[in-house]
Motif scaffolding. Structure first.
Motif, PDB file in Angstrom:
ATOM      1  N   VAL A  42       0.860  -1.186   0.000  1.00  0.00           N
ATOM      2  CA  VAL A  42       0.000   0.000   0.000  1.00  0.00           C
ATOM      3  C   VAL A  42       0.896   1.235   0.000  1.00  0.00           C
ATOM      4  N   ASP A  43       0.643   2.144  -0.958  1.00  0.00           N
ATOM      5  CA  ASP A  43       1.447   3.357  -1.106  1.00  0.00           C
ATOM      6  C   ASP A  43       0.605   4.575  -0.727  1.00  0.00           C
ATOM      7  N   THR A  44       1.006   5.298   0.310  1.00  0.00           N
ATOM      8  CA  THR A  44       0.287   6.497   0.755  1.00  0.00           C
ATOM      9  C   THR A  44       1.098   7.765   0.520  1.00  0.00           C
ATOM     10  N   PRO A  48      -2.347  14.079  -1.121  1.00  0.00           N
ATOM     11  CA  PRO A  48      -3.685  13.600  -0.751  1.00  0.00           C
ATOM     12  C   PRO A  48      -4.800  14.022  -1.698  1.00  0.00           C
ATOM     13  N   TRP A  49      -4.663  15.205  -2.331  1.00  0.00           N
ATOM     14  CA  TRP A  49      -5.745  15.708  -3.179  1.00  0.00           C
ATOM     15  C   TRP A  49      -5.443  15.531  -4.669  1.00  0.00           C
ATOM     16  N   ALA A  50      -4.474  14.724  -5.003  1.00  0.00           N
ATOM     17  CA  ALA A  50      -4.139  14.496  -6.407  1.00  0.00           C
ATOM     18  C   ALA A  50      -5.289  13.808  -7.132  1.00  0.00           C
ATOM     19  N   PHE A 270      -1.152  -0.742  -4.392  1.00  0.00           N
ATOM     20  CA  PHE A 270      -2.426  -0.069  -4.169  1.00  0.00           C
ATOM     21  C   PHE A 270      -2.154   1.339  -3.672  1.00  0.00           C
ATOM     22  N   HIS A 271      -2.698   2.337  -4.392  1.00  0.00           N
ATOM     23  CA  HIS A 271      -2.475   3.735  -4.027  1.00  0.00           C
ATOM     24  C   HIS A 271      -3.603   4.248  -3.135  1.00  0.00           C
ATOM     25  N   MET A 272      -3.229   4.799  -1.987  1.00  0.00           N
ATOM     26  CA  MET A 272      -4.184   5.431  -1.100  1.00  0.00           C
ATOM     27  C   MET A 272      -3.572   6.738  -0.600  1.00  0.00           C
ATOM     28  N   MET A 293     -13.369  10.978   5.584  1.00  0.00           N
ATOM     29  CA  MET A 293     -13.177  10.691   4.168  1.00  0.00           C
ATOM     30  C   MET A 293     -11.811  10.063   3.929  1.00  0.00           C
ATOM     31  N   MET A 294     -11.634   9.524   2.717  1.00  0.00           N
ATOM     32  CA  MET A 294     -10.357   8.973   2.280  1.00  0.00           C
ATOM     33  C   MET A 294     -10.294   9.101   0.767  1.00  0.00           C
ATOM     34  N   ARG A 295      -9.101   8.997   0.210  1.00  0.00           N
ATOM     35  CA  ARG A 295      -8.925   9.082  -1.234  1.00  0.00           C
ATOM     36  C   ARG A 295      -8.039   7.913  -1.662  1.00  0.00           C
ATOM     37  N   LEU A 296      -8.505   7.180  -2.648  1.00  0.00           N
ATOM     38  CA  LEU A 296      -7.818   5.963  -3.048  1.00  0.00           C
ATOM     39  C   LEU A 296      -7.961   5.710  -4.543  1.00  0.00           C
ATOM     40  N   GLY A 297      -7.006   4.983  -5.073  1.00  0.00           N
ATOM     41  CA  GLY A 297      -7.055   4.539  -6.453  1.00  0.00           C
ATOM     42  C   GLY A 297      -7.298   3.044  -6.509  1.00  0.00           C
ATOM     43  N   GLY A 298      -7.208   2.474  -7.704  1.00  0.00           N
ATOM     44  CA  GLY A 298      -7.370   1.036  -7.838  1.00  0.00           C
ATOM     45  C   GLY A 298      -6.053   0.311  -7.605  1.00  0.00           C
ATOM     46  N   LEU A 299      -6.092  -0.982  -7.798  1.00  0.00           N
ATOM     47  CA  LEU A 299      -4.893  -1.807  -7.670  1.00  0.00           C
ATOM     48  C   LEU A 299      -4.162  -1.821  -9.008  1.00  0.00           C
ATOM     49  N   ASP A 300      -2.912  -1.378  -9.009  1.00  0.00           N
ATOM     50  CA  ASP A 300      -2.093  -1.386 -10.222  1.00  0.00           C
ATOM     51  C   ASP A 300      -1.273  -2.669 -10.287  1.00  0.00           C
ATOM     52  N   VAL A 301      -1.428  -3.406 -11.380  1.00  0.00           N
ATOM     53  CA  VAL A 301      -0.545  -4.541 -11.646  1.00  0.00           C
ATOM     54  C   VAL A 301       0.474  -4.072 -12.674  1.00  0.00           C
TER      55      VAL A 301
END
Length: 313
Positions: A42-44, A48-50, A270-272, A293-301
Motif C-alpha cells: 500500500v502506497d500512501t 492527498p488531493w491528487a 495499491f495507491h491510497m 473521508m479517504m482518497r484511493l485509487g485502484g490496484l495497479d498490476v
C-alpha cells in the motif's frame, strides 16, 4: 432559548476534546479479517488531493556480442519507458452524536462518549478499501486482485480421477498444481518472476490444511508445501499461503481460482494518497457531525508476469 444555545456551544467544546481521544482509540484497533495490508503493498506517499497518480515502468533492450578487431558496428543498450496513470477517487464515512447525547455525557464527571460509532465508521472505511483491493469496483473502473485482465490465466489439468477439482485429487496432484503455477511463471519470465504468495479459496485451503501428505505421514499437504516448493528451494524462505473467500467462482466459467504472485511494489501496488481520517466536529441543527473521508485509487498490476491465475481447482 439562551440555555439551549449555551448548551450547544459548551457541548461542542466538550465534543472536540472527546473526539481526539476517540480517534486515537479507534485508529489503534486492528480488525483480524481486514487483509488488504498483508495482501498487497500500500502506497500512501502521493499528494492527498491528487486527481491521478502517475508512474513509469522501464524495460531494457540490447544484447552484447562478440566483435572482430576491425569491427565498425556497435550494439547499443536502450531503455524503454511506459507511462501509466491511476485515477484517485474520494470516499466518505463519518459518525454523529445528538445534542442530547453530548449534554448528558457532560453531566457526569469523568464520563466519556462511547467510541463505538467512530469504530463503526472506521470499520466501514476498511471494508470499502478491502473490496476495492480484492475485487475492484465497476463504478470507478477499478479491477482488483482476483480479476485483473492482464494477468496470465491457466486452467489446471485433470487429475487421475478425470477432474481438476482439488476435492478429487491426490496430495501429489495438488502439490503439482501449485508448483506448476510457480514454475510456469518463473520459466516464462526467464527465471525473473519468482512468486512468493499463494491465495486459495476457503474450501481448497481447508482441504490442504487437513489432508495428510501421504497415508503414512503425519504432515499435512499445506505444511509440506510451505517448505517444499520452487520458491523456498531457491530463496530459502517459506512460501506464504493465505485464504481469500472472493476466489470462489472467480475463475473462467465460474470455477474456483488460485492466485500466485510476487508481493512486491514492482509487481503490484495499491495507491491510497489519503488514508481514512476524521475531520473536526460540525454542528448541524440539534446534532454534531464528525465527517470522515479517504482518497484511493485502484490496484495497479505493473508486471503482469509477476502474477498468475490458475482456474478450476
Amino acid at each position: 432559548m439562551l440555555k439551549a444555545t449555551f448548551d450547544a456551544q459548551a457541548a461542542l467544546g466538550f465534543l472536540v476534546s472527546q473526539v481526539s481521544s476517540i480517534e486515537s482509540e479507534v485508529y489503534a484497533i486492528r480488525y483480524a479479517d481486514i487483509q488488504y495490508p498483508r495482501l498487497v503493498p500500500v502506497d500512501t506517499s502521493a499528494y492527498p488531493w491528487a486527481k491521478t497518480v502517475t508512474y513509469f515502468t522501464t524495460d531494457q533492450v540490447g544484447q552484447a556480442d562478440w566483435m572482430n578487431g576491425d569491427s565498425s558496428d556497435m550494439p547499443f543498450a536502450e531503455i524503454s519507458r511506459a507511462k501509466y496513470e491511476t485515477t484517485v477517487e474520494s470516499a466518505k464515512i463519518g459518525y454523529r452524536f445528538s445534542l442530547e447525547e453530548v449534554n448528558q455525557a457532560m453531566m457526569v464527571p469523568g464520563m466519556n462518549l462511547p467510541a463505538d460509532k467512530a469504530a463503526a465508521a472506521r470499520r466501514a472505511a476498511d471494508e470499502l478499501v478491502e473490496r476495492v483491493v480484492v475485487s475492484g469496483d465497476s463504478r470507478k473502473g477499478f479491477l482488483g486482485l482476483v480479476n485483473q485482465a492482464v494477468v496470465p490465466q491457466t486452467a489446471v489439468p485433470n487429475g487421475a480421477s478425470g477432474s481438476p477439482l482439488w476435492a478429487q485429487k491426490t496430495p501429489a496432484e495438488i502439490l503439482a498444481d501449485v508448483n506448476n503455477a510457480l514454475v510456469g511463471a518463473w520459466a516464462s519470465s526467464a527465471q525473473v518472476e519468482l512468486h512468493d504468495t499463494v491465495l486459495l479459496p476457503v474450501a481448497q485451503y481447508g482441504t490442504i490444511a487437513s489432508m495428510p501428505r501421504s497415508s503414512t505421514s503425519d504432515t499435512t499437504v499445506i505444511t509440506y508445501l510451505q517448505t517444499n516448493n520452487v520458491y523456498t528451494s531457491t530463496t530459502g524462505q517459506p512460501l506464504t499461503i493465505r485464504t481469500l473467500r472472493q476466489l470462489k467462482g472467480a475463475g473462467a466459467g465460474g470455477t474456483d481460482r488460485m492466485v500466485t504472485y510476487r508481493r512486491d511494489p514492482q509487481v503490484l501496488k495499491f495507491h491510497m494518497p489519503m488514508p481514512h481520517q476524521f475531520f473536526p466536529p460540525q454542528q448541524r441543527m440539534l446534532e454534531f457531525v464528525i465527517p470522515g473521508m479517504m482518497r484511493l485509487g485502484g490496484l495497479d498490476v505493473r508486471l503482469p508476469r509477476g502474477m498468475s491465475y490458475n482456474d478450476g481447482i
